[in-house]
Write an enzyme that holds these catalytic residues in place. Structure first.
Site, PDB file in Angstrom:
ATOM      1  N   SER A  83      17.166 -15.993   5.810  1.00 15.93           N
ATOM      2  CA  SER A  83      16.692 -15.632   7.139  1.00 15.93           C
ATOM      3  C   SER A  83      17.771 -15.143   8.090  1.00 15.93           C
ATOM      4  O   SER A  83      17.459 -14.746   9.217  1.00 15.93           O
ATOM      5  CB  SER A  83      15.961 -16.818   7.777  1.00 15.93           C
ATOM      6  OG  SER A  83      14.702 -17.007   7.163  1.00 15.93           O
ATOM      7  N   LYS A  86      17.140 -11.844   9.720  1.00 19.77           N
ATOM      8  CA  LYS A  86      16.349 -11.657  10.933  1.00 19.77           C
ATOM      9  C   LYS A  86      17.190 -11.229  12.136  1.00 19.77           C
ATOM     10  O   LYS A  86      16.643 -10.749  13.134  1.00 19.77           O
ATOM     11  CB  LYS A  86      15.561 -12.928  11.241  1.00 19.77           C
ATOM     12  CG  LYS A  86      14.435 -13.153  10.224  1.00 19.77           C
ATOM     13  CD  LYS A  86      13.866 -14.551  10.260  1.00 19.77           C
ATOM     14  CE  LYS A  86      12.766 -14.682   9.181  1.00 19.77           C
ATOM     15  NZ  LYS A  86      12.433 -16.063   8.859  1.00 19.77           N
ATOM     16  N   SER A 138      12.403 -18.925  13.142  1.00 17.72           N
ATOM     17  CA  SER A 138      12.512 -18.205  11.879  1.00 17.72           C
ATOM     18  C   SER A 138      11.181 -18.007  11.165  1.00 17.72           C
ATOM     19  O   SER A 138      11.097 -18.111   9.936  1.00 17.72           O
ATOM     20  CB  SER A 138      13.491 -18.945  10.953  1.00 17.72           C
ATOM     21  OG  SER A 138      13.980 -18.103   9.947  1.00 17.72           O
TER      22      SER A 138
END
Length: 418
Positions: A83, A86, A138
């Protein structure tokens, strides 16, 4: 230049000079010894050092101002990055969308695996609200909804991600998903490197809205119809562990392990840390230990030094050159002006204790007339450990015309008849 004067005037004025009794004086001046401009170089070796052992398979500590890598452990090894992807998803959305954009949730977005916000197909949200969902907690479904809104599809957004990564300076990254879930296609696996990830974070923190989002501790919002309400809490635990945290993003997948990237202000230092493969389940805290160790290392072992230093002698002789108010026997000289902006004058770089910058002024030993004002005549370079970190063009401060017969005649008659 004196020799050139003689060659031009000899057929016309040697007789006049001979009978005037001053030939020997002119001859002595013309063949006088020439001065040379020396290049000055200052080379100072750099030192090395390490922060100690780390849990992470790959790690980078970067100076956020200059982009210099202060420490790396397998920093160029490609790895899954979960993640932390992101960060790039967020910055692309900020640059290509507006906070009050309406984002429609697709069935694909709603079907994403945990961690989820719990989006449902057909719902609409403000883009700004979804960016908080993306960065604070997230959420994978949020990432896909954002990607489809900005890029038209996940595939279209992935193309934007890879183009942006290349623009930022990434050299070994390939993005397939906007949420960082493990993926593979005909071109390879979703991956980046610790170096590339640090570069992405360094780029992202220049966006004030990005910083505002990632520094937020808690956030609440609803869908556009006000039928569902959500409360978010920032999962970046480093915010409560140390002062000066500007931004951070955690991540975990089976391939990537625990990952983390952050930017911190430690006293006057801006430090960026990226960690890949920092343990697997039951070792969730390893990333915090590595991060704090690297922050401590950066804080205690580096200091800022100004990149700019005024160079020494920048003068160069111009062969066969003439200037206003010159007389026979004078040398035409141009002085170099280092072309540097005020912004570059203020730039600094983190150096380790014991390291020094070296400077080299590379000028042409002699120029051939004519020379125009602003013409590049050399380069002024700042280096660290033999590698250039900044380079500036050196240009001529004036125009110097080429020696001509008419100038010579004018000088001779001015010298002997006035």
């Amino acid at each position: 230049m004196r020799q050139a004067v003689l060659k031009i005037l000899l057929p016309s004025v040697i007789f006049f000079l001979s009978i005037s009794g001053i030939w020997e004086n002119v001859r002595a001046e013309v063949f006088a010894e020439k001065n040379t401009v020396e290049k000055k170089k200052l080379d100072i070796p750099a030192s090395e050092g390490k922060p100690g052992s780390l849990y992470s398979m790959s790690a980078v500590l970067m100076d956020g101002l200059s982009g210099r890598i202060l420490y790396e452990k397998d920093g160029d090894t490609p790895r899954a990055n979960a993640s932390t992807t992101k960060v790039l998803t967020c910055i692309l959305a900020l640059e290509n969308g507006a906070g009050d954009d309406y984002v429609m949730v697709s069935s694909k977005a709603a079907a994403q695996p945990d961690v989820q916000l719990g989006l449902e197909e057909g719902e609409q949200y403000y883009l700004e609200d979804l960016l908080y969902s993306l960065m604070l907690m997230s959420h994978n479904d949020t990432a896909v909804a954002i990607a489809e809104h900005i890029g038209g599809s996940v595939e279209g957004f992935a193309e934007m991600m890879n183009e942006k990564a290349e623009e930022i300076g990434c050299t070994d990254s390939y993005f397939i998903t906007p949420n960082g879930l493990d993926a593979e296609d005909e071109n390879g696996k979703h991956h980046t490197t610790a170096r590339d990830l640090a570069l992405i974070m360094r780029y992202a923190i220049n966006n004030k809205t990005f910083l505002k989002i990632t520094e937020t501790r808690e956030y609440t919002f609803s869908d556009l119809n006000k039928t569902r309400f959500f409360s978010l809490r920032n999962t970046n635990a480093l915010l409560d562990m140390t002062e000066g945290v500007l931004s951070g993003k955690t991540g975990f997948t089976g391939d990537a392990g625990y990952c983390y990237v952050c930017a911190c202000r430690q006293e006057e230092k801006l430090l960026i840390i990226s960690l890949l493969g920092c343990g697997w389940p039951n070792n969730k805290t390893y990333k915090w230990k590595d991060t704090k160790k690297l922050l401590e290392y950066g804080k205690n072992n580096f200091f800022y030094e100004a990149l700019w230093k005024v160079p020494g002698n920048c003068s160069v002789e111009v062969k066969n050159g003439v200037e206003r108010n010159m007389t026979i026997g004078d040398k035409a000289i141009v002085h170099g002006v280092v072309s540097i902006s005020e912004k570059d004058r203020r730039k600094r770089i983190l150096l380790k204790k014991g390291e020094s910058l070296s400077y080299s002024l590379d000028l042409q030993e002699e120029l051939q007339a004519p020379v125009k004002k602003g013409e590049q005549i050399g380069t002024y370079t700042c280096s660290l450990d033999g590698r250039p970190v900044a380079s500036y063009p050196v240009t001529a401060d004036r125009t110097v015309k080429e020696l001509s017969f008419f100038w010579c005649m004018d000088q001779v008659f001015h010298e002997f008849f006035h």
